[in-house]
Design a protein around this motif. Sequence first.
Motif, mmCIF file in Angstrom:
data_model
loop_
_atom_site.group_PDB
_atom_site.id
_atom_site.type_symbol
_atom_site.label_atom_id
_atom_site.label_comp_id
_atom_site.label_asym_id
_atom_site.label_seq_id
_atom_site.Cartn_x
_atom_site.Cartn_y
_atom_site.Cartn_z
ATOM 1 N N GLY A 24 22.963 13.263 -12.505
ATOM 2 C CA GLY A 24 23.987 14.221 -12.112
ATOM 3 C C GLY A 24 23.662 15.626 -12.572
ATOM 4 O O GLY A 24 24.127 16.612 -11.985
ATOM 5 N N ASN A 25 22.848 15.752 -13.616
ATOM 6 C CA ASN A 25 22.391 17.067 -14.063
ATOM 7 C C ASN A 25 21.505 17.725 -13.020
ATOM 8 O O ASN A 25 21.581 18.929 -12.804
ATOM 9 C CB ASN A 25 21.610 16.929 -15.372
ATOM 10 C CG ASN A 25 22.511 16.664 -16.559
ATOM 11 O OD1 ASN A 25 23.126 17.574 -17.087
ATOM 12 N ND2 ASN A 25 22.594 15.408 -16.959
ATOM 13 N N PHE A 26 20.632 16.926 -12.403
ATOM 14 C CA PHE A 26 19.771 17.486 -11.360
ATOM 15 C C PHE A 26 20.626 18.053 -10.232
ATOM 16 O O PHE A 26 20.387 19.158 -9.745
ATOM 17 C CB PHE A 26 18.818 16.419 -10.830
ATOM 18 C CG PHE A 26 17.937 16.912 -9.706
ATOM 19 C CD1 PHE A 26 16.848 17.718 -9.971
ATOM 20 C CD2 PHE A 26 18.216 16.584 -8.387
ATOM 21 C CE1 PHE A 26 16.043 18.193 -8.940
ATOM 22 C CE2 PHE A 26 17.424 17.041 -7.352
ATOM 23 C CZ PHE A 26 16.334 17.852 -7.624
ATOM 24 N N LEU A 27 21.645 17.282 -9.823
ATOM 25 C CA LEU A 27 22.548 17.750 -8.776
ATOM 26 C C LEU A 27 23.250 19.036 -9.191
ATOM 27 O O LEU A 27 23.270 20.014 -8.435
ATOM 28 C CB LEU A 27 23.577 16.654 -8.456
ATOM 29 C CG LEU A 27 24.801 17.063 -7.637
ATOM 30 C CD1 LEU A 27 24.401 17.683 -6.314
ATOM 31 C CD2 LEU A 27 25.702 15.850 -7.428
ATOM 32 N N PHE A 28 23.818 19.063 -10.389
ATOM 33 C CA PHE A 28 24.575 20.244 -10.792
ATOM 34 C C PHE A 28 23.677 21.448 -11.021
ATOM 35 O O PHE A 28 24.002 22.568 -10.578
ATOM 36 C CB PHE A 28 25.384 19.975 -12.056
ATOM 37 C CG PHE A 28 26.048 21.226 -12.575
ATOM 38 C CD1 PHE A 28 27.068 21.832 -11.867
ATOM 39 C CD2 PHE A 28 25.602 21.826 -13.751
ATOM 40 C CE1 PHE A 28 27.658 23.008 -12.323
ATOM 41 C CE2 PHE A 28 26.191 22.995 -14.208
ATOM 42 C CZ PHE A 28 27.218 23.590 -13.490
ATOM 43 N N VAL A 29 22.561 21.266 -11.713
ATOM 44 C CA VAL A 29 21.710 22.413 -12.030
ATOM 45 C C VAL A 29 21.113 23.002 -10.757
ATOM 46 O O VAL A 29 20.994 24.226 -10.614
ATOM 47 C CB VAL A 29 20.615 22.017 -13.039
ATOM 48 C CG1 VAL A 29 19.673 23.184 -13.294
ATOM 49 C CG2 VAL A 29 21.244 21.583 -14.359
ATOM 50 N N GLU A 30 20.755 22.149 -9.801
ATOM 51 C CA GLU A 30 20.271 22.643 -8.510
ATOM 52 C C GLU A 30 21.377 23.419 -7.791
ATOM 53 O O GLU A 30 21.130 24.453 -7.180
ATOM 54 C CB GLU A 30 19.807 21.471 -7.643
ATOM 55 C CG GLU A 30 18.372 21.057 -7.885
ATOM 56 C CD GLU A 30 17.392 22.113 -7.408
ATOM 57 O OE1 GLU A 30 17.206 22.243 -6.185
ATOM 58 O OE2 GLU A 30 16.816 22.828 -8.268
ATOM 59 N N THR A 31 22.603 22.899 -7.860
ATOM 60 C CA THR A 31 23.738 23.580 -7.236
ATOM 61 C C THR A 31 23.976 24.934 -7.887
ATOM 62 O O THR A 31 24.199 25.953 -7.203
ATOM 63 C CB THR A 31 25.000 22.715 -7.359
ATOM 64 O OG1 THR A 31 24.786 21.466 -6.678
ATOM 65 C CG2 THR A 31 26.210 23.411 -6.757
#
Length: 411
Positions: free
Chosen positions: A226-233
């Motif tokens: 979920g960090n990958f999703l948020f940090v990319e966002t």
Amino acid sequence: MRTIPGFRRSSPPRAFAALLLVPFLALSLAGCGGGIPLGVLDPVAVAEGTKQVPLFVATTRAKPKIELERMFSGDRDKTVNHAKLTVSIPPNHQTGQIEWPSRAPGDSRVNFVTADRDYMNSQAFLQTIKAELARRKPDDRTVLVFIHGYNTKFEEAVYRFAQIVNDSGFKGVPVLFTWPSRGALLDYPYDRESAVFSRDDLEATLDDIATKTGVRKIDVLAHSMGNFLFVETLRQATIRGNGTFHGKIGQIMLAAPDIDIDVFRRQLMVIGQLKLPITVFVSRDDKALNFSRMVWGSQVRAGAYTVSDPAVMEKLREANITVIDLSEVKGTDAMNHGKFASSPDVVKMIGGRLAEDGGIQQRPAGLGEGIMALGATVGHTVGQTVGTAVAAPGAILSGQAPVLAGQADSE
């Protein structure tokens, strides 16, 4: 073994080597996504003495064709769906634990159960959050957005977030952003692509909450993939000129980020310019990140990386990044991947982080050795730390990612 002429024997491919870990990981992860009884989210009457935790849901998951197991499946939808659930916490609840029922829907006197649930459209989602915020004191008019990790079914995301909200003492409005994870160990590639698939919708959800609810600030807690999703966002929103989401983004907490160390560095080079308060929870003994490392070709994941460099500490301070090393904190899950939520002291620390706009001010009692907080107090240790180990983004911001002596063998 006979060797084919023209070829030489070599080590097994990294992906194949990772698969050798599957039996061990499957046993270690028993009781997570695969062990959830069918119908666990069916609403039931609750007994006296229970505590009710209302949660709002925004999701890129699709509704199942047959409403049996859950409200949302692991399939992807073309639109964002919304819902609201009320989770009941039993009187015997132990901080850091989820008292799962062995059979659905469970007994509210001893188990987490669902007291109420319903779908809602996007307008009702935002209007109801606005009404909930208006009922609170001005300082509590905050939203906490939780983004779960890989191998997580919808039910697990709901109950884990309810546990975090309850145990941390969060007083604002909790919003679960759940993306289409299949909740299966071997569906890592599907989950990874589902995270990428959900970036624009997470950005739109955060923007709507920031502009249409009257929220004072939006805190974000992400775990694992979920960090990958948020940090990319956050990165793409920063590039668009709205990385603070109209000045509403507050605390950002990244727990065990499953992100390639080099990719994380590039992401923070963009995001770091905003100097948002970012806390990263890391642990060298995270076995789930070890598995991810094998899948991706032995590249260290940000949530398990440690370095020791005073210059890095200074750069972290300048970028308003705090790193909490949980390597010496005892985990209650076999993979040591959920310490941020399952360790009573750490989840209380998160509660303190949410309650304050500044950094973590003091050490929670009994947190143990090996934890260091950086940020406003560079070089000041929280409790008794061994050396000056600091994790993950140190290598990112410095532009260096050296593997420490012995690290490759120990991780």
